[in-house]
Design a protein around this motif. Sequence first.
Motif, PDB file in Angstrom:
ATOM      1  N   GLY A  30      73.202 -22.380  61.578  1.00  0.00           N
ATOM      2  CA  GLY A  30      72.826 -22.455  59.897  1.00  0.00           C
ATOM      3  C   GLY A  30      71.169 -22.347  60.143  1.00  0.00           C
ATOM      4  N   SER A  31      70.642 -22.451  58.833  1.00  0.00           N
ATOM      5  CA  SER A  31      69.517 -22.652  58.754  1.00  0.00           C
ATOM      6  C   SER A  31      68.911 -23.962  59.140  1.00  0.00           C
ATOM      7  N   ALA A  32      67.273 -24.125  59.213  1.00  0.00           N
ATOM      8  CA  ALA A  32      66.871 -25.306  59.787  1.00  0.00           C
ATOM      9  C   ALA A  32      67.338 -26.409  58.765  1.00  0.00           C
ATOM     10  N   ALA A  33      67.315 -26.175  57.368  1.00  0.00           N
ATOM     11  CA  ALA A  33      67.954 -27.258  56.611  1.00  0.00           C
ATOM     12  C   ALA A  33      69.137 -27.668  56.943  1.00  0.00           C
ATOM     13  N   GLU A  34      70.137 -26.804  57.088  1.00  0.00           N
ATOM     14  CA  GLU A  34      71.551 -26.996  57.347  1.00  0.00           C
ATOM     15  C   GLU A  34      71.709 -27.566  58.620  1.00  0.00           C
ATOM     16  N   THR A  35      70.831 -27.270  59.739  1.00  0.00           N
ATOM     17  CA  THR A  35      70.977 -28.025  60.770  1.00  0.00           C
ATOM     18  C   THR A  35      70.473 -29.550  60.754  1.00  0.00           C
ATOM     19  N   ALA A  36      69.443 -29.927  59.871  1.00  0.00           N
ATOM     20  CA  ALA A  36      69.171 -31.011  59.659  1.00  0.00           C
ATOM     21  C   ALA A  36      70.229 -31.854  58.845  1.00  0.00           C
ATOM     22  N   VAL A  37      70.950 -31.251  58.151  1.00  0.00           N
ATOM     23  CA  VAL A  37      72.355 -32.247  57.539  1.00  0.00           C
ATOM     24  C   VAL A  37      73.225 -32.169  58.454  1.00  0.00           C
ATOM     25  N   LEU A  38      73.456 -31.311  59.169  1.00  0.00           N
ATOM     26  CA  LEU A  38      74.521 -31.559  60.500  1.00  0.00           C
ATOM     27  C   LEU A  38      74.018 -32.778  61.402  1.00  0.00           C
ATOM     28  N   ILE A  39      72.681 -32.878  62.052  1.00  0.00           N
ATOM     29  CA  ILE A  39      72.447 -33.631  62.818  1.00  0.00           C
ATOM     30  C   ILE A  39      72.267 -35.102  62.074  1.00  0.00           C
ATOM     31  N   ALA A  40      72.004 -35.115  60.696  1.00  0.00           N
ATOM     32  CA  ALA A  40      72.283 -36.410  60.006  1.00  0.00           C
ATOM     33  C   ALA A  40      73.653 -36.998  59.694  1.00  0.00           C
ATOM     34  N   ALA A  41      74.438 -35.945  59.489  1.00  0.00           N
ATOM     35  CA  ALA A  41      75.794 -36.601  59.639  1.00  0.00           C
ATOM     36  C   ALA A  41      76.350 -36.975  61.039  1.00  0.00           C
ATOM     37  N   VAL A  42      76.035 -36.143  62.244  1.00  0.00           N
ATOM     38  CA  VAL A  42      76.303 -36.584  63.521  1.00  0.00           C
ATOM     39  C   VAL A  42      75.848 -37.996  63.610  1.00  0.00           C
ATOM     40  N   ASP A  43      74.432 -38.333  63.618  1.00  0.00           N
ATOM     41  CA  ASP A  43      73.880 -39.576  63.700  1.00  0.00           C
ATOM     42  C   ASP A  43      74.490 -40.781  63.005  1.00  0.00           C
ATOM     43  N   ASP A  44      75.237 -40.321  61.649  1.00  0.00           N
ATOM     44  CA  ASP A  44      75.760 -41.275  60.865  1.00  0.00           C
ATOM     45  C   ASP A  44      77.285 -41.558  61.672  1.00  0.00           C
ATOM     46  N   VAL A  45      77.824 -40.424  62.038  1.00  0.00           N
ATOM     47  CA  VAL A  45      79.107 -40.928  62.956  1.00  0.00           C
ATOM     48  C   VAL A  45      78.880 -41.645  64.196  1.00  0.00           C
ATOM     49  N   LEU A  46      77.864 -41.319  65.018  1.00  0.00           N
ATOM     50  CA  LEU A  46      77.492 -42.202  66.151  1.00  0.00           C
ATOM     51  C   LEU A  46      77.118 -43.748  65.654  1.00  0.00           C
ATOM     52  N   THR A  47      76.433 -43.888  64.555  1.00  0.00           N
ATOM     53  CA  THR A  47      76.005 -45.325  64.275  1.00  0.00           C
ATOM     54  C   THR A  47      77.401 -45.977  63.826  1.00  0.00           C
ATOM     55  N   SER A  48      78.462 -45.181  63.193  1.00  0.00           N
ATOM     56  CA  SER A  48      79.764 -45.833  62.653  1.00  0.00           C
ATOM     57  C   SER A  48      80.471 -46.190  64.137  1.00  0.00           C
ATOM     58  N   ILE A  49      80.274 -45.419  65.070  1.00  0.00           N
ATOM     59  CA  ILE A  49      81.128 -45.650  66.383  1.00  0.00           C
ATOM     60  C   ILE A  49      80.546 -46.778  67.110  1.00  0.00           C
ATOM     61  N   GLN A  50      79.194 -46.899  67.000  1.00  0.00           N
ATOM     62  CA  GLN A  50      78.508 -48.086  67.540  1.00  0.00           C
ATOM     63  C   GLN A  50      79.029 -49.119  66.911  1.00  0.00           C
ATOM     64  N   THR A  51      78.910 -49.392  65.560  1.00  0.00           N
ATOM     65  CA  THR A  51      79.211 -50.645  64.574  1.00  0.00           C
ATOM     66  C   THR A  51      80.605 -51.010  65.047  1.00  0.00           C
ATOM     67  N   LYS A  52      81.261 -50.151  65.133  1.00  0.00           N
ATOM     68  CA  LYS A  52      82.847 -50.385  65.176  1.00  0.00           C
ATOM     69  C   LYS A  52      83.015 -51.094  66.638  1.00  0.00           C
ATOM     70  N   SER A  53      82.373 -50.774  67.727  1.00  0.00           N
ATOM     71  CA  SER A  53      82.448 -51.071  68.819  1.00  0.00           C
ATOM     72  C   SER A  53      81.693 -52.556  68.709  1.00  0.00           C
ATOM     73  N   MET A  54      80.931 -52.699  68.250  1.00  0.00           N
ATOM     74  CA  MET A  54      80.041 -54.055  68.177  1.00  0.00           C
ATOM     75  C   MET A  54      81.372 -54.996  67.483  1.00  0.00           C
ATOM     76  N   GLU A  55      81.906 -54.617  66.584  1.00  0.00           N
ATOM     77  CA  GLU A  55      82.617 -55.464  65.754  1.00  0.00           C
ATOM     78  C   GLU A  55      84.153 -55.820  66.658  1.00  0.00           C
ATOM     79  N   GLU A  56      84.372 -55.063  67.437  1.00  0.00           N
ATOM     80  CA  GLU A  56      85.507 -55.429  68.463  1.00  0.00           C
ATOM     81  C   GLU A  56      85.127 -56.131  69.651  1.00  0.00           C
TER      82      GLU A  56
END
Length: 331
Positions: free
Chosen positions: A304-330
């Motif tokens: 996509g555009s640069a702005a769309e790429t930024a939205v994608l990467i922010a979403a990816v980072d949020d998923v990775l953070t969620s995975i890390q948080t879940k792993s810590m809780e387990e």
Amino acid sequence: MLRLHANEHPQGPPAGVAESLHALVPELHRYPSREGALQAAIAELHDVPLNRVLVGAGSAEIISLAWRVFTGPGRAAFFHEPEFEFYPMLSAQCGTAALTRAWPPEEHLAEYLRQERVGLMALSNPHNPTGAWQPRQAIADLAGRLPDTTVVLNDEAYYDYVDVPDAGPSLKALSELPNVLTTRTFSKIYGLAGLRVGYGVGNARLIGLLRSLQTPFSVSSTACSAALAALADQTLVLDRRARNREQREAMAAALTERGFEAEPSQANFLYVRPPRGTADWVADLLDRGVRVYPVGSALRVTVGSAAETAVLIAAVDDVLTSIQTKSMEEI
């Protein structure tokens, strides 16, 4: 919702399209009559005779006609896996046997196709969904090792995004071969996906067979007018190709930094394998407003555009953070 699943161009149609459509309004009570003008413009663009060009409602119509003409009882269709999802759909609709091999094409493919009496060999080039590019000489060489009864469908929907030099045959030279049909679309780099217009280029015999089964007036006046306006500015293609390359490289680098494996691409999308883990990436990104296309355990992600790429990467980072948080809780 950020649409990164359908390989649409992030920019709209060229500036002249709106003016051409507005001028057409007084004629909308008439049946389409501009297909001939568009056919002539395409023939001039590729320096081929008129009888080697067929305009259709997207390249999808030309491909559909090819399935109807060149496959049938005793004439299978062939395509590589992972595949453009339209190919198996057409095989199912036409009741045609579908033969597949893993991508990329292997050395003895022609021998296999001859042995299996394949009627149509479909090759998206650049390949959908991996983005890999086969030089046109490879297409010509493959066709030359096949009988005229096996047609090579050279599906170049994403050709305008290719930025590597290709010293191989021109589209005109390919159209002189007895068994090569090349398809193109205005849906991608020209930004006209909503109007459904594309075309096929091949020798007169192949085009004549396709034309004999085409529904009259299948391409609307609005689609033809918009395509003509888009063709008038070829500098737009150069600019959009360069922008796509820039954003494709930026997206690949950002995803690679986050553990994804990105395949080299010459299209307006990336084929990526997510980092190992428990995430359902398609669903998790969709929950965050980003839609991508699943290909087995991999993803196809539109550039996509640069702005769309930024939205994608922010979403990816949020998923990775969620995975890390879940792993810590387990723990």
